[in-house]
Design an enzyme around this catalytic site. Sequence first.
Site, PDB file in Angstrom:
ATOM      1  N   HIS A   1      66.439  69.053  35.880  1.00 55.41           N
ATOM      2  CA  HIS A   1      65.912  69.446  34.568  1.00 55.41           C
ATOM      3  C   HIS A   1      66.469  70.815  34.206  1.00 55.41           C
ATOM      4  O   HIS A   1      65.711  71.774  33.992  1.00 55.41           O
ATOM      5  CB  HIS A   1      64.372  69.482  34.549  1.00 55.41           C
ATOM      6  CG  HIS A   1      63.738  68.132  34.490  1.00 55.41           C
ATOM      7  ND1 HIS A   1      62.451  67.904  34.890  1.00 55.41           N
ATOM      8  CD2 HIS A   1      64.208  66.930  34.078  1.00 55.41           C
ATOM      9  CE1 HIS A   1      62.149  66.612  34.725  1.00 55.41           C
ATOM     10  NE2 HIS A   1      63.208  66.002  34.240  1.00 55.41           N
TER      11      HIS A   1
ATOM     12  N   HIS B   1      64.121  53.812  31.045  1.00 54.88           N
ATOM     13  CA  HIS B   1      63.842  55.200  30.631  1.00 54.88           C
ATOM     14  C   HIS B   1      65.183  55.831  30.296  1.00 54.88           C
ATOM     15  O   HIS B   1      66.148  55.642  31.044  1.00 54.88           O
ATOM     16  CB  HIS B   1      63.154  55.905  31.801  1.00 54.88           C
ATOM     17  CG  HIS B   1      62.973  57.379  31.694  1.00 54.88           C
ATOM     18  ND1 HIS B   1      62.594  58.012  30.541  1.00 54.88           N
ATOM     19  CD2 HIS B   1      63.109  58.372  32.634  1.00 54.88           C
ATOM     20  CE1 HIS B   1      62.487  59.326  30.771  1.00 54.88           C
ATOM     21  NE2 HIS B   1      62.803  59.562  32.023  1.00 54.88           N
TER      22      HIS B   1
ATOM     23  N   GLU C   1      66.095  59.106  29.918  1.00 55.62           N
ATOM     24  CA  GLU C   1      66.512  60.445  30.341  1.00 55.62           C
ATOM     25  C   GLU C   1      67.863  60.313  31.040  1.00 55.62           C
ATOM     26  O   GLU C   1      68.145  59.335  31.730  1.00 55.62           O
ATOM     27  CB  GLU C   1      65.466  61.073  31.266  1.00 55.62           C
ATOM     28  CG  GLU C   1      65.679  62.577  31.423  1.00 55.62           C
ATOM     29  CD  GLU C   1      64.468  63.307  32.016  1.00 55.62           C
ATOM     30  OE1 GLU C   1      63.516  62.649  32.473  1.00 55.62           O
ATOM     31  OE2 GLU C   1      64.493  64.565  32.013  1.00 55.62           O
TER      32      GLU C   1
ATOM     33  N   ASP D   1      69.489  61.244  33.510  1.00 54.29           N
ATOM     34  CA  ASP D   1      69.732  60.963  34.930  1.00 54.29           C
ATOM     35  C   ASP D   1      69.720  59.455  35.218  1.00 54.29           C
ATOM     36  O   ASP D   1      70.169  59.034  36.286  1.00 54.29           O
ATOM     37  CB  ASP D   1      68.732  61.698  35.837  1.00 54.29           C
ATOM     38  CG  ASP D   1      67.285  61.503  35.451  1.00 54.29           C
ATOM     39  OD1 ASP D   1      66.986  61.425  34.250  1.00 54.29           O
ATOM     40  OD2 ASP D   1      66.438  61.431  36.356  1.00 54.29           O
TER      41      ASP D   1
ATOM     42  N   HIS E   1      57.312  59.323  32.605  1.00 53.91           N
ATOM     43  CA  HIS E   1      56.822  60.571  32.092  1.00 53.91           C
ATOM     44  C   HIS E   1      57.371  60.935  30.727  1.00 53.91           C
ATOM     45  O   HIS E   1      57.171  62.069  30.252  1.00 53.91           O
ATOM     46  CB  HIS E   1      57.135  61.688  33.104  1.00 53.91           C
ATOM     47  CG  HIS E   1      58.606  62.020  33.168  1.00 53.91           C
ATOM     48  ND1 HIS E   1      59.063  63.274  32.876  1.00 53.91           N
ATOM     49  CD2 HIS E   1      59.675  61.287  33.411  1.00 53.91           C
ATOM     50  CE1 HIS E   1      60.382  63.290  32.998  1.00 53.91           C
ATOM     51  NE2 HIS E   1      60.764  62.105  33.324  1.00 53.91           N
TER      52      HIS E   1
ATOM     53  N   ASP F   1      60.643  56.430  37.042  1.00 52.44           N
ATOM     54  CA  ASP F   1      60.358  57.747  37.632  1.00 52.44           C
ATOM     55  C   ASP F   1      59.036  57.790  38.418  1.00 52.44           C
ATOM     56  O   ASP F   1      58.897  58.591  39.350  1.00 52.44           O
ATOM     57  CB  ASP F   1      60.286  58.814  36.536  1.00 52.44           C
ATOM     58  CG  ASP F   1      61.666  59.319  36.136  1.00 52.44           C
ATOM     59  OD1 ASP F   1      62.578  59.307  36.965  1.00 52.44           O
ATOM     60  OD2 ASP F   1      61.801  59.738  34.973  1.00 52.44           O
TER      61      ASP F   1
ATOM     62  N   TYR G   1      56.834  66.622  43.199  1.00 53.91           N
ATOM     63  CA  TYR G   1      57.300  65.831  42.049  1.00 53.91           C
ATOM     64  C   TYR G   1      56.115  65.512  41.131  1.00 53.91           C
ATOM     65  O   TYR G   1      56.182  65.701  39.912  1.00 53.91           O
ATOM     66  CB  TYR G   1      57.924  64.567  42.620  1.00 53.91           C
ATOM     67  CG  TYR G   1      58.579  63.587  41.686  1.00 53.91           C
ATOM     68  CD1 TYR G   1      59.966  63.545  41.560  1.00 53.91           C
ATOM     69  CD2 TYR G   1      57.830  62.636  40.986  1.00 53.91           C
ATOM     70  CE1 TYR G   1      60.586  62.593  40.758  1.00 53.91           C
ATOM     71  CE2 TYR G   1      58.442  61.693  40.173  1.00 53.91           C
ATOM     72  CZ  TYR G   1      59.819  61.674  40.070  1.00 53.91           C
ATOM     73  OH  TYR G   1      60.417  60.730  39.276  1.00 53.91           O
TER      74      TYR G   1
ATOM     75  N   HIS H   1      63.991  57.438  41.879  1.00 57.92           N
ATOM     76  CA  HIS H   1      64.439  58.577  42.702  1.00 57.92           C
ATOM     77  C   HIS H   1      63.860  58.436  44.107  1.00 57.92           C
ATOM     78  O   HIS H   1      62.672  58.135  44.269  1.00 57.92           O
ATOM     79  CB  HIS H   1      63.949  59.914  42.141  1.00 57.92           C
ATOM     80  CG  HIS H   1      64.495  60.250  40.784  1.00 57.92           C
ATOM     81  ND1 HIS H   1      65.804  60.579  40.560  1.00 57.92           N
ATOM     82  CD2 HIS H   1      63.881  60.322  39.584  1.00 57.92           C
ATOM     83  CE1 HIS H   1      65.982  60.829  39.274  1.00 57.92           C
ATOM     84  NE2 HIS H   1      64.834  60.678  38.656  1.00 57.92           N
TER      85      HIS H   1
HETATM   86 FE1  FEO Z   1      62.651  61.203  33.646  1.00 60.83          FE
HETATM   87 FE2  FEO Z   1      64.407  60.666  36.469  1.00 60.83          FE
HETATM   88  O1  FEO Z   1      64.178  60.986  34.662  1.00 60.83           O
END
Ligand code: FEO
Length: 394
Positions: free
Chosen positions: A22, A79, A81, A83, A145, A164, A192, A225
């Site tokens: 982030h 999602h 984002e 990554d 999230h 996530d 996390y 992750h």
């Molecule tokens: Fe919310 Fe692993 O990205």
Amino acid sequence: MIKIRENLYWVGIKDWELKKFHGDEFTTENGSTYNSYLIKGEKKTVLVDTCWGPFKDEYIAHLESSVGLANIDCLICQHTETDHSGAMVALLEKLPDLPVYCTAKAKQFLESQYHREWNCTIVKTGDKLDIGGYELLFIEAPMLHWPDSMFTYINGMATLLPNDAFGQHYVTGKMFNDEVDQCLLWQECIKYYANIVSPYAKMVKAKIDQFRGLGLPVEMICPSHGIIWRENPMQIIDKYEEWSLSYKEDQVLIVYDTMWQETRVMAEALARGVEKTGMTAKVVNAARTDETHVLTDVFRSAGILAGSPTINNGISHAMAAVMEGVKHLKLTGKQGAAFGSYGWSGEGPAILQARLEEAGVKIAGGPLKQVHLPRPEDIARLEEFGQQFAEGLK
Ligand code: FEO
């Protein structure tokens, strides 16, 4: 390509070098992974999520050599984002008509992040996709999230892909929870959760209730992750539920900054008082400690004693940053007090107290102001305050 179970493969990336996430907000001492999965049904071969953009070439090359891009029938984007979606531009340049299944918000976010329009099919909770031998069930999970997030449950495989949620920034040579260092695993899980998920605790609880209500068997949970939950997979869902309910341990965090040791002396006196009650006192210099770890300790603690010397009629930069972070976590059920030394004006503790209140922390005494170095009688008062504060948490 690593076989996770019959007809389910991991095709992700292990990022051993990652130390910040982030931007520079979140430290990742133990690296991370961008988990992407391949589900082989009798009718469709389904790719779930991709990886962060800097790895797109090796990710796509690996898919080509192991699966064959032409054999992929659709992509589920759980999602957006970057990554997880960062390889989509390059992948969809090669497969421009590939059907992409995602939430309505995800479609909107893909367009605003990549300025592309792809062949998206919008799905919502309860929608299903028959892939032959297995049925994919989509479950929207807004604010777990991001607003675009969703889970995918594989009917016929008793496997949940929650993106996530239930993840950790933790890379190892292993794939499963029962194969790795348990202390590191759980430390990364709570770090996390505290820093990324805890602001959305109400949605976490509601989503867990909804998922449990479906009565689906769960043999495996494959987050986006870190390691995959294979042994007692529901333990991470149980833990998220516990964390979502005003979680606290029998610990008081004494977090402070100091210029000439006076506020440090106050912090340590408060800690001695706390320890007299049997509670754990954790003393942390905010200026010398990774903020992600400080916030994890805030999350874990029942009480927070925040200290700063008065500097130019204000508080230290480090404590200002910590208090901004505490506000972001939207914690409930915490109690706190402010303290600090000063030479002449002495606004620091009152400012800190206001920041604690702004962050939703219930004030339980103070603020404690100290002119320069505490004398023995001041030390005794601070120890007594720490003791009473801790007693009040029981
Ligand atoms: Fe919310 Fe692993 O990205």
